[in-house]
Scaffold this motif. Structure first.
Motif, short mmCIF file in Angstrom:
data_model
loop_
_atom_site.label_atom_id
_atom_site.label_comp_id
_atom_site.label_asym_id
_atom_site.label_seq_id
_atom_site.Cartn_x
_atom_site.Cartn_y
_atom_site.Cartn_z
N ARG A 225 -0.05 14.80 45.76
CA ARG A 225 0.41 14.32 44.36
C ARG A 225 1.83 15.04 44.01
O ARG A 225 2.63 14.40 43.45
CB ARG A 225 -0.55 14.54 43.24
N TYR A 226 2.07 16.27 44.30
CA TYR A 226 3.23 17.03 43.74
C TYR A 226 4.04 17.78 44.85
O TYR A 226 3.77 18.84 45.05
CB TYR A 226 2.81 18.16 42.87
N PRO A 227 4.85 17.07 45.77
CA PRO A 227 5.65 17.53 46.93
C PRO A 227 6.67 18.12 46.34
O PRO A 227 7.35 19.15 47.08
CB PRO A 227 6.00 16.09 47.74
N MET A 257 3.98 12.05 42.40
CA MET A 257 4.76 11.04 43.12
C MET A 257 3.79 10.16 43.67
O MET A 257 2.73 10.31 44.04
CB MET A 257 5.46 11.75 44.20
N ARG A 258 4.50 8.94 43.80
CA ARG A 258 3.76 7.76 44.41
C ARG A 258 4.49 7.36 45.53
O ARG A 258 5.47 7.55 45.63
CB ARG A 258 3.81 6.51 43.35
N GLY A 287 2.02 2.67 45.71
CA GLY A 287 1.69 2.88 44.56
C GLY A 287 0.47 4.02 44.56
O GLY A 287 0.22 4.56 43.54
N SER A 288 0.19 4.35 45.86
CA SER A 288 -0.88 5.28 45.82
C SER A 288 -0.32 6.72 45.62
O SER A 288 0.74 7.14 45.74
CB SER A 288 -1.78 5.42 47.14
N LEU A 324 8.15 7.34 46.60
CA LEU A 324 8.50 8.11 48.08
C LEU A 324 8.28 6.99 49.29
O LEU A 324 7.23 6.98 49.79
CB LEU A 324 7.59 9.38 48.22
N PRO A 325 9.31 6.31 49.62
CA PRO A 325 9.04 5.74 50.88
C PRO A 325 8.78 6.50 52.07
O PRO A 325 9.00 7.67 52.47
CB PRO A 325 10.53 5.16 51.13
#
Length: 675
Positions: A225-227, A257-258, A287-288, A324-325
């Motif tokens: 979740r939190y890079p 982040m998604r 969206g995940s 995040l692609p």
């Protein structure tokens, strides 16, 4: 005109002075011109002399014996700290300096106690007693003179160290700011970070362990979740009176982040959609939540697909700062590949194999894998076509196989064809397929054409496997379950229905308390979350249970390849490959309709002086039985012991087993862990 005597005398003096001034210029103008090369010739001789002088000086310096250390260090400290201090203390840097004089050494000795206290503090010793004694007569020593053969040593520096008691870690407190502090979906993540950090509680303090604790907490934060998470504050509060350390870490998660779109780079021979599907199958859907483990799973899936030589999957920030692609960089494999292999086993002896892979068969785009394997008693030729995975990870498969088995004097020749679908995952594998089997058994010692009949069948099958081990390479706990179900008809002159089932179960139970945390080399962090650190003092028990059954009339001619037989390295140790079965009328051993296998193994870690051994001792008992009726199952047993080495590629196990029925010893070798 007449000149007075005084005037005449002045004129004479004037002419004499002019003559003296002009005579050198006249001589120079009348002298013959010197050759131009003469000055150059004189300069070359001087240069040669200078070069010869320098060479003689260099040879003289080379002939001198090398200068030894300017001083020695006598470190009087406990062995646990002695090498660490000698390796890192500042004084070591100056021992080989030729121009070090007594005054400079005296200055360094005055600074040495503070340096040693700082080093000991990194090992958790905050109240040491340090005494540094200068060499006797240091003030009378003279500095080395230029041109001296070798500087005179300054003597031996004596260092006495009493490190004192080590400080223990009393508590590790992790607090959070940012989105993770209050997000309900991050509750498990917060608990995992705090639980892992608490593993250091009660251990001796060291700077290396403290750094490892902070790094591990940060890694766990940015893994999900939190890079963009970071360590906002950290503090090691040392209480010298109580000799305890209270550690504090404050983590700032930033915003969650998604996952965004998937961008594939390097797809030329094979469709980029295949890589995109495998990324989505790992759970990285738009969206995940960001999840590092899913990125690694996606990379593993793509690498294991067989289409690519190298794969790198990562995320890249965008301008909106919220999505995040997923970037997928590929280096594709060649369309065709040939692999030649040489190996062996205690069951089948030497092995030679040849494999050919075609990653994109013309016209259909499927992969074709063909294999030829030659062993002492088994030979195999097989080919399988498989489609690229669809959106749910399923592959269509079409395969054919020819096999020949030699058991003493009995030769079993078989053919198999299979059509279906399969889905392979990390925790679950599933497959369903139609299968055709044909088998022919011949006894070369007693040929009887009446009994040499080939039996055949067709079946519809479903296979399901689940793995719930804590580690897929070095499992310490968990279980695995595999089930196969099939139903079909025999073919030929007698056509009767039959059912087939086969199941395997493997579980691990840790025994005793967790093993003591390994004592590290001073300056290195302890291993508190590695597979070795998860071992228990008494090791673990491994229980393996396997069973199979054929439900059919006695008259149903079931092909031998659908029946059951056991014995060998991975089943019942103490017996050879396929030694446990049903006795045929000619005295040979063949497969039966029912099978039962059980194995109980005690895997005990071998601890060395620092509790970090990768070796284990194994004690086991195996039993197995095969019969044509369930009531006739009469197990035979094998017992033994062995050693296991946990290598980077998996466990390597060598066992010595004794078959109670045959009363013979056998050696068994097994490499890696698979289920």
């Amino acid at each position: 005109m007449k000149l007075a005597s005084a005037d005449r005398a002045g004129l004479v003096c004037f002419y004499l002075l002019c003559g003296l001034l002009l005579s050198p210029l006249t001589a120079l103008s009348q002298a013959p011109s010197a050759p131009v090369a003469a000055p150059a010739e004189a300069s070359g001789e001087d240069a040669a002399d200078e070069q010869q002088t320098r060479e003689q000086a260099r040879r003289a310096r080379a002939a001198r014996p090398p200068a030894g250390p300017r001083f020695e260090i006598d470190m009087q400290a406990p062995e646990a700290q002695r090498d660490f201090l000698l390796r890192h203390m500042e004084l070591q840097r100056y021992r080989e300096q030729r121009n070090l004089d007594a005054n400079e050494l005296g200055r360094l000795l005055a600074q040495a106690p503070d340096n040693l206290r700082e080093l000991l503090a990194t090992l958790g010793h905050f109240t040491p007693v340090v005494e540094v004694t200068a060499p006797p007569g240091l003030g009378e020593a003279t500095a080395p003179q230029n041109g001296a053969a070798a500087p005179q040593p300054l003597g031996t520096v004596t260092v006495r160290v009493d490190p004192g008691p080590v400080t223990q870690i009393a508590s590790v407190n992790v607090s959070f700011v940012g989105d993770i502090a209050n997000a309900p979906e991050a509750a498990d993540q917060r608990a995992d970070i705090q639980r892992e950090a608490a593993l250091s509680q009660g251990l001796p303090f060291s700077q290396a362990d403290w750094d490892r604790t902070k790094s591990a907490s940060l890694r766990r934060l940015i893994a999900e979740r939190y890079p963009n998470g970071r360590i906002q504050n950290s503090l090691a509060d040392i209480d010298n009176n109580q000799r305890v350390a209270n550690l504090y870490i404050e983590l700032d998660s930033g915003q969650a982040m998604r996952i965004g779109d998937v961008v594939v780079q390097g797809a030329e021979r094979y469709d980029a959609e295949t890589a995109e599907r495998l990324v989505r199958l790992s759970g990285l859907t738009p969206g995940s939540d960001y999840d590092l483990s899913r990125l690694q799973d996606a990379q593993r899936r793509i690498a294991e697909s067989g289409y690519y030589d190298s794969v790198f999957v990562y995320v890249e920030p965008t301008l909106d700062g919220q999505t995040l692609p997923v970037m997928v960089q590929l280096r594709e494999s060649k369309k065709q590949k040939v692999v030649i292999g040489v190996g062996g086993s205690t069951d089948n002896g030497a092995r030679l194999s040849l494999e050919h892979t075609h990653n994109s068969v013309p016209g259909i785009g499927w992969r074709a894998l063909s294999k030829l394997q030659l062993e002492r008693i088994d030979q195999l030729a097989a080919t399988e076509l498989s489609s690229p995975p669809d959106g749910d990870g399923w592959r269509k498969i079409v395969g054919a196989q020819l096999a020949r088995q030699l058991d003493e004097t009995t030769i079993t020749s078989s053919q198999r064809m299979r059509v279906g679908q399969t889905q392979l995952g990390v925790e679950y594998d599933r497959a369903y397929y139609l299968q055709y089997d044909r088998a022919r058994v011949v006894n070369e010692a007693a040929r009887n054409p009446a009994t040499e009949v080939a039996d055949s069948s067709i079946t519809a099958n479903y296979a399901w496997t689940r793995r719930r081990f804590d580690d897929l390479i070095f499992p310490q706990s968990g279980y695995g379950l595999a089930v196969e179900l099939g139903a079909g008809y025999t073919l030929g002159t007698t056509r009767l229905p039959f059912g087939r089932t086969h199941a395997r179960w493997l579980t691990y139970w840790p025994l005793g308390r967790p093993a003591p945390v390994a004592t590290p080399v001073p300056g290195q962090a302890r291993e508190v979350s590695t597979p070795a650190a998860r071992r228990t003092e008494l090791g673990r028990l491994a229980l393996r249970v396997e069973g199979g059954a054929i439900m059919a009339r006695d008259a149903a001619p079931i092909p031998d390849t659908q029946l059951f037989i056991t014995g060998g390295d991975n089943t019942v140790r103490g017996y050879g490959l396929r030694d446990i079965g049903v006795q045929r009328p000619d005295g040979t051993i063949g497969p039966g309709r029912y099978k039962a296998v059980v194995s109980l193994e005690w895997q005990r870690p071998i601890f060395n002086s620092d509790n970090r051994s990768n070796w284990e001792n194994v004690i086991f008992i195996d039993g197995g039985a095969v019969a044509n009726k369930a009531g006739d199952l009469d197990p035979v047993w094998g017992v033994g012991t062995g050693i296991r080495f946990n290598s980077p590629v998996g466990p390597l196990q060598l066992d010595l087993a004794y078959g109670l029925k045959t009363q013979r010893f056998r050696i068994h070798l097994n490499v890696g862990f698979t289920f």
